[in-house]
Design a protein around this motif. Structure first.
Motif, PDB file in Angstrom:
ATOM      1  N   MET A   1       0.822  -1.163  -0.111  1.00 19.85           N
ATOM      2  CA  MET A   1       0.094  -0.200   0.064  1.00 19.85           C
ATOM      3  C   MET A   1       0.907   1.426   0.147  1.00 19.85           C
ATOM      4  O   MET A   1       0.344   2.198  -0.500  1.00 19.85           O
ATOM      5  CB  MET A   1      -0.868  -0.070   1.203  1.00 19.85           C
ATOM      6  N   PRO A   2       2.073   1.417   0.815  1.00 18.93           N
ATOM      7  CA  PRO A   2       2.854   2.641   0.717  1.00 18.93           C
ATOM      8  C   PRO A   2       3.201   2.996  -0.624  1.00 18.93           C
ATOM      9  O   PRO A   2       3.191   4.044  -1.144  1.00 18.93           O
ATOM     10  CB  PRO A   2       3.872   2.117   1.623  1.00 18.93           C
ATOM     11  N   GLN A   3       3.580   1.847  -1.367  1.00 23.37           N
ATOM     12  CA  GLN A   3       3.921   2.160  -2.926  1.00 23.37           C
ATOM     13  C   GLN A   3       3.030   2.518  -3.554  1.00 23.37           C
ATOM     14  O   GLN A   3       3.299   3.458  -4.434  1.00 23.37           O
ATOM     15  CB  GLN A   3       4.621   0.733  -3.644  1.00 23.37           C
ATOM     16  N   VAL A   4       1.828   2.119  -3.484  1.00 23.02           N
ATOM     17  CA  VAL A   4       0.715   2.614  -4.340  1.00 23.02           C
ATOM     18  C   VAL A   4       0.494   3.911  -4.111  1.00 23.02           C
ATOM     19  O   VAL A   4       0.018   4.793  -4.840  1.00 23.02           O
ATOM     20  CB  VAL A   4      -0.699   1.747  -3.841  1.00 23.02           C
ATOM     21  N   TYR A   5       0.279   4.430  -2.706  1.00 21.47           N
ATOM     22  CA  TYR A   5       0.067   5.585  -2.238  1.00 21.47           C
ATOM     23  C   TYR A   5       1.181   6.686  -2.852  1.00 21.47           C
ATOM     24  O   TYR A   5       0.851   7.697  -3.231  1.00 21.47           O
ATOM     25  CB  TYR A   5       0.200   5.954  -0.691  1.00 21.47           C
ATOM     26  N   LYS A   6       2.571   6.117  -2.686  1.00 21.32           N
ATOM     27  CA  LYS A   6       3.582   7.133  -3.302  1.00 21.32           C
ATOM     28  C   LYS A   6       3.369   7.547  -4.754  1.00 21.32           C
ATOM     29  O   LYS A   6       3.667   8.619  -5.089  1.00 21.32           O
ATOM     30  CB  LYS A   6       4.930   6.449  -2.552  1.00 21.32           C
ATOM     31  N   THR A   7       3.188   6.239  -5.420  1.00 25.33           N
ATOM     32  CA  THR A   7       3.027   6.398  -6.819  1.00 25.33           C
ATOM     33  C   THR A   7       2.079   7.284  -7.281  1.00 25.33           C
ATOM     34  O   THR A   7       2.169   7.909  -8.385  1.00 25.33           O
ATOM     35  CB  THR A   7       2.826   4.848  -7.498  1.00 25.33           C
ATOM     36  N   TRP A   8       0.942   7.189  -6.576  1.00 30.08           N
ATOM     37  CA  TRP A   8      -0.533   7.946  -6.757  1.00 30.08           C
ATOM     38  C   TRP A   8       0.048   9.449  -6.603  1.00 30.08           C
ATOM     39  O   TRP A   8      -0.417  10.360  -7.391  1.00 30.08           O
ATOM     40  CB  TRP A   8      -1.677   7.419  -6.072  1.00 30.08           C
ATOM     41  N   LYS A   9       0.504   9.798  -5.599  1.00 28.18           N
ATOM     42  CA  LYS A   9       0.782  11.056  -5.217  1.00 28.18           C
ATOM     43  C   LYS A   9       1.952  11.742  -6.131  1.00 28.18           C
ATOM     44  O   LYS A   9       1.802  12.923  -6.520  1.00 28.18           O
ATOM     45  CB  LYS A   9       1.430  11.230  -3.689  1.00 28.18           C
ATOM     46  N   THR A  10       2.943  11.307  -6.314  1.00 24.10           N
ATOM     47  CA  THR A  10       4.020  11.764  -7.108  1.00 24.10           C
ATOM     48  C   THR A  10       4.021  11.482  -8.529  1.00 24.10           C
ATOM     49  O   THR A  10       4.626  11.983  -9.452  1.00 24.10           O
ATOM     50  CB  THR A  10       5.472  11.005  -6.735  1.00 24.10           C
ATOM     51  N   LYS A  11       3.122  10.505  -9.069  1.00 23.52           N
ATOM     52  CA  LYS A  11       3.107  10.090 -10.500  1.00 23.52           C
ATOM     53  C   LYS A  11       4.477   9.686 -11.301  1.00 23.52           C
ATOM     54  O   LYS A  11       4.567   9.585 -12.360  1.00 23.52           O
ATOM     55  CB  LYS A  11       2.466  11.256 -11.315  1.00 23.52           C
ATOM     56  N   LEU A  56      -3.404  -1.717  -9.269  1.00 23.86           N
ATOM     57  CA  LEU A  56      -3.199  -0.218  -9.317  1.00 23.86           C
ATOM     58  C   LEU A  56      -1.902   0.220  -9.676  1.00 23.86           C
ATOM     59  O   LEU A  56      -1.811   1.281 -10.449  1.00 23.86           O
ATOM     60  CB  LEU A  56      -3.408   0.297  -7.997  1.00 23.86           C
ATOM     61  N   LEU A  57      -0.941  -0.346  -9.456  1.00 25.90           N
ATOM     62  CA  LEU A  57       0.677  -0.198  -9.728  1.00 25.90           C
ATOM     63  C   LEU A  57       0.988  -0.448 -11.273  1.00 25.90           C
ATOM     64  O   LEU A  57       1.360   0.406 -12.128  1.00 25.90           O
ATOM     65  CB  LEU A  57       1.684  -1.162  -8.966  1.00 25.90           C
ATOM     66  N   ILE A  58       0.059  -1.693 -11.769  1.00 27.46           N
ATOM     67  CA  ILE A  58       0.194  -1.604 -13.061  1.00 27.46           C
ATOM     68  C   ILE A  58      -0.404  -0.417 -14.037  1.00 27.46           C
ATOM     69  O   ILE A  58      -0.029  -0.075 -15.080  1.00 27.46           O
ATOM     70  CB  ILE A  58      -0.326  -3.028 -13.497  1.00 27.46           C
ATOM     71  N   TYR A  59      -1.673  -0.043 -13.604  1.00 24.91           N
ATOM     72  CA  TYR A  59      -2.676   0.914 -14.270  1.00 24.91           C
ATOM     73  C   TYR A  59      -1.507   2.230 -14.300  1.00 24.91           C
ATOM     74  O   TYR A  59      -1.649   3.000 -14.999  1.00 24.91           O
ATOM     75  CB  TYR A  59      -3.807   1.102 -13.531  1.00 24.91           C
ATOM     76  N   LYS A  61       1.642   2.684 -13.844  1.00 26.41           N
ATOM     77  CA  LYS A  61       2.532   2.399 -14.820  1.00 26.41           C
ATOM     78  C   LYS A  61       2.408   2.807 -16.244  1.00 26.41           C
ATOM     79  O   LYS A  61       2.974   3.393 -17.028  1.00 26.41           O
ATOM     80  CB  LYS A  61       3.366   0.880 -14.587  1.00 26.41           C
ATOM     81  N   ILE A  62       1.116   2.202 -16.744  1.00 25.85           N
ATOM     82  CA  ILE A  62       0.778   2.433 -18.115  1.00 25.85           C
ATOM     83  C   ILE A  62       0.332   3.594 -18.527  1.00 25.85           C
ATOM     84  O   ILE A  62       0.771   4.180 -19.454  1.00 25.85           O
ATOM     85  CB  ILE A  62      -0.582   1.368 -18.563  1.00 25.85           C
ATOM     86  N   VAL A  63      -0.570   4.300 -17.420  1.00 24.82           N
ATOM     87  CA  VAL A  63      -0.910   5.596 -17.472  1.00 24.82           C
ATOM     88  C   VAL A  63       0.221   6.675 -17.524  1.00 24.82           C
ATOM     89  O   VAL A  63       0.254   7.602 -18.487  1.00 24.82           O
ATOM     90  CB  VAL A  63      -1.996   6.250 -16.636  1.00 24.82           C
ATOM     91  N   HIS A  64       1.054   6.352 -16.650  1.00 24.78           N
ATOM     92  CA  HIS A  64       1.865   7.864 -16.476  1.00 24.78           C
ATOM     93  C   HIS A  64       3.211   7.531 -17.061  1.00 24.78           C
ATOM     94  O   HIS A  64       4.167   8.327 -16.855  1.00 24.78           O
ATOM     95  CB  HIS A  64       2.233   7.897 -14.715  1.00 24.78           C
ATOM     96  N   THR A  65       3.487   6.574 -17.869  1.00 26.80           N
ATOM     97  CA  THR A  65       4.875   6.351 -18.463  1.00 26.80           C
ATOM     98  C   THR A  65       4.854   7.172 -19.581  1.00 26.80           C
ATOM     99  O   THR A  65       3.873   7.587 -20.367  1.00 26.80           O
ATOM    100  CB  THR A  65       4.933   5.093 -18.998  1.00 26.80           C
ATOM    101  N   LYS A  66       5.824   8.288 -19.748  1.00 29.52           N
ATOM    102  CA  LYS A  66       6.031   9.177 -20.801  1.00 29.52           C
ATOM    103  C   LYS A  66       6.392   8.551 -22.012  1.00 29.52           C
ATOM    104  O   LYS A  66       7.527   7.864 -22.143  1.00 29.52           O
ATOM    105  CB  LYS A  66       6.948  10.348 -20.260  1.00 29.52           C
ATOM    106  N   ARG A  67       5.785   8.844 -23.081  1.00 28.58           N
ATOM    107  CA  ARG A  67       6.342   8.185 -24.482  1.00 28.58           C
ATOM    108  C   ARG A  67       7.092   9.177 -24.998  1.00 28.58           C
ATOM    109  O   ARG A  67       7.388  10.033 -25.083  1.00 28.58           O
ATOM    110  CB  ARG A  67       5.032   8.009 -25.132  1.00 28.58           C
TER     111      ARG A  67
END
Length: 67
Positions: A1-11, A56-59, A61-67
């Motif tokens: 859960m901490p990883q999900v929260y950090k990824t959600w906050k920082t993108k 959520l982490l996979i989501y 990763k897909i949404v916030h990866t810069k192309r």
């Protein structure tokens, strides 16, 4: 859960590996199926929470990866 929260906050998903996340998701999904087959509430509960986190982490990763 901490990883999900950090990824959600920082993108910031640069430290996440999509192939590793997918392998982890498949492994947890397999354990979830095993929990249902064995009718084990503790395995089902623990892996249900983990599979949501992995999804959520996979989501992210897909949404916030810069192309």
């Amino acid at each position: 859960m901490p990883q999900v929260y950090k990824t959600w906050k920082t993108k910031d998903v640069s430290a996440l590996s999509l192939p590793m996340l997918l392998m982890f998701f498949v492994g947890v999904f397999t354990w979830l199926i095993y929990g249902f087959l064995k009718n084990s509430p503790s395995i089902i509960f623990a892996n249900s929470i983990t599979i949501v986190s992995a999804f959520l982490l996979i989501y992210f990763k897909i949404v916030h990866t810069k192309r």
